[in-house]
Design an enzyme around this catalytic site. Structure first.
Site, mmCIF file in Angstrom:
data_model
loop_
_atom_site.group_PDB
_atom_site.id
_atom_site.type_symbol
_atom_site.label_atom_id
_atom_site.label_comp_id
_atom_site.label_asym_id
_atom_site.label_seq_id
_atom_site.Cartn_x
_atom_site.Cartn_y
_atom_site.Cartn_z
ATOM 1 C CG HIS A 5 -10.386 3.914 1.818
ATOM 2 N ND1 HIS A 5 -9.337 4.727 2.161
ATOM 3 C CD2 HIS A 5 -11.493 4.497 2.344
ATOM 4 C CE1 HIS A 5 -9.788 5.752 2.879
ATOM 5 N NE2 HIS A 5 -11.099 5.636 2.998
ATOM 6 C CG ASN B 68 -5.279 7.625 -4.608
ATOM 7 O OD1 ASN B 68 -4.196 7.088 -4.788
ATOM 8 N ND2 ASN B 68 -5.583 8.247 -3.488
ATOM 9 C CG HIS C 174 -1.203 6.728 -1.744
ATOM 10 N ND1 HIS C 174 -2.358 6.659 -2.503
ATOM 11 C CD2 HIS C 174 -1.494 6.138 -0.560
ATOM 12 C CE1 HIS C 174 -3.314 6.072 -1.787
ATOM 13 N NE2 HIS C 174 -2.809 5.742 -0.608
ATOM 14 C CG HIS D 205 -2.008 1.004 1.166
ATOM 15 N ND1 HIS D 205 -3.247 0.805 1.738
ATOM 16 C CD2 HIS D 205 -2.077 2.222 0.583
ATOM 17 C CE1 HIS D 205 -4.003 1.864 1.521
ATOM 18 N NE2 HIS D 205 -3.304 2.755 0.828
ATOM 19 N NE ARG E 232 0.097 11.781 -2.570
ATOM 20 C CZ ARG E 232 -0.898 11.150 -1.963
ATOM 21 N NH1 ARG E 232 -1.697 10.329 -2.654
ATOM 22 N NH2 ARG E 232 -1.137 11.325 -0.691
ATOM 23 C CG ASP F 7 -2.464 4.641 3.497
ATOM 24 O OD1 ASP F 7 -2.320 4.980 2.298
ATOM 25 O OD2 ASP F 7 -3.468 4.956 4.170
#
Ligand SMILES: [Zn+2]
Ligand SMILES: [Zn+2]
Length: 432
Positions: free
Chosen positions: A180, A95, A63, A61, A65, A306
């Site tokens: 999530h 995302n 991110h 997990h 970006r 995360d």
């Protein structure tokens, strides 16, 4: 699949370390030989330093970006942070801007990773187009294009019907759905855990049941559809109960815990430091105790950081308006070693096992030190004390919830896919 062998042609002998690989039942002083990126020999040796050699970790997990917010993180900086934290593989959430919801976006990203990544990266694709929660993405096509799994992370899949539909495709595409979990009508505009501290501070809370009710719902749908789900960043006691119940009923469900939920509580928010703001929020000391027990018992399968970089300007806003998310790749092992292993809550072997276990829910091979395995190795100095952030970060962002804390245990070298992905400056080990 992720750990394809990098072109690496030499041999390396690591001596004097305590070698730990719980899956292989190894905990002994061994000399490890790596030739052309493959572990070829494990021979009896003697411990001559405070180093532990373990299978490198897998983070399910992260991110990155990218695309869209390369000012916060990009593939190079994010995978450098991962390697510095002892990770040999990470999974990136979709995302981004644009959202990874079509094969062309995914293919372009995978190409960029082949050029820039320091450790292998698996990319998840979105469950719904634009993560808007209604229309499903072309899951079969995305799976063919290399999506490791599917997630609308950052947001829950609001509609039970949409999730059911996605799970019926999941069985065909063969990739897990990572969820999530948050019931928006309960989480509302909350900025921290709903409890005594939020009442004291007068801040809007996010109740634990926002998470646990969605987990119970989704586990029931997964059981009905005989499909697989992975629950992201579990934060609350009630959620652990829901997962235990679902597993007992035979649901195909796995789950992850973050280092911050395992080591911090909502008391930290008393400082109103936005680096303690994330979603789900830091919860009570009682929740934390239950999470540690769930990590120990295996009710929760693995650790996921995360890692969620945010720009300084965004995080320097007041607590109520600052964005949610904290970085965690570079501090995961040290924070958990300091807060869970040293006080005796979990053993070092168990921590290593849970930090590699993030591979299994995504059908990736779990890193191992077995003879003949591709070398995925973390070399850790268990006695090293350091202050988080004092020498900066490999990550492009600095919103780390452990900033300024003294931690014990430091990754000195990481081998990923057979090649050295990280070596601390000025650090040399008996390498031939
Ligand atoms: Zn999330
Ligand atoms: Zn996330």
């Amino acid at each position: 699949m992720l750990y394809s062998k990098n072109g690496y042609h030499d041999s390396r002998v690591i001596e004097g370390a305590r070698v730990i690989d719980p899956a292989e039942g190894i905990d002994a002083a061994l000399t490890v030989t790596v030739e052309d990126g493959v572990i070829t020999k494990l021979e009896p040796g003697e411990v001559r330093n405070g180093y532990v050699l373990a299978p490198a970790f897998v983070d399910p997990h992260v991110h990155l970006r990218t695309p869209g917010r390369e000012d916060e993180e990009d593939i190079d900086s994010g995978t450098r942070a991962a390697a510095a934290g002892g990770f040999c593989a990470i999974l990136a959430m979709p995302n981004t801007d644009p959202v990874v919801d079509s094969a062309p976006v995914l293919r372009a990203l995978r190409q960029r990773a082949r050029e820039e990544a320091r450790v292998p990266v698996g990319f998840l694709a979105a469950i719904t187009r634009g993560q808007r929660g209604d229309e499903l993405t072309e899951m079969a096509e995305l799976a063919d294009a290399g999506a490791v799994a599917f997630s609308d992370d950052g947001l829950p899949v609001r509609s039970a019907g949409t999730l059911r539909h996605a799970l019926s495709y999941q069985k065909l595409a063969g990739r897990v759905l990572a969820l999530h979990e948050e019931e928006p009508s309960l989480s509302g505009h909350g900025v921290m855990h709903e409890g005594a501290v939020s009442a004291l501070l007068g801040l809007t809370g996010i109740p634990s049941i926002s998470e646990s009710t969605m987990v119970a719902r989704d586990a029931a749908i997964a059981l009905y559809e005989d499909a697989r789900i992975h629950i992201q960043h579990v934060s609350a006691r009630e959620t652990v109960t829901a997962i235990e119940r679902a597993k007992a009923e035979g649901a195909k469900i796995t789950a992850e815990l973050t280092p911050h939920h395992l080591t911090l509580t909502d008391e930290a928010v008393m400082s109103l430091d936005p680096n303690f703001k994330m979603n789900p929020p830091l919860r009570s000391a009682d929740d934390r105790r239950v999470l540690i027990e769930a990590l120990r018992s295996g009710a929760i399968d693995c650790i996921g950081t995360d890692h969620a970089p945010h720009s300084r300007e965004e995080k320097e806003q007041p607590f109520e308006v600052a964005p949610m998310g904290v970085t965690g790749l570079e501090t995961a092992f040290a924070a958990l070693h300091t807060e869970l292993v040293l006080p005796g809550h979990v053993s070092l072997g168990l921590l290593v096992e849970r930090m590699t276990a993030g591979a299994a829910p995504f059908d990736l091979d779990t890193p191992t030190l077995a003879k003949g395995a591709l070398a995925n190795i973390a070399l850790v100095d268990l006695a090293a004390e350091w202050e988080v952030g004092e020498a900066g970060y490999e990550s492009r962002s600095a919103n780390c919830c452990f900033a300024g804390r003294r931690l014990t245990g430091r990754v000195r070298m990481t081998v990923a896919g057979g090649a050295v992905a990280y070596r601390e400056r000025s650090f040399a080990i008996g390498a031939v």
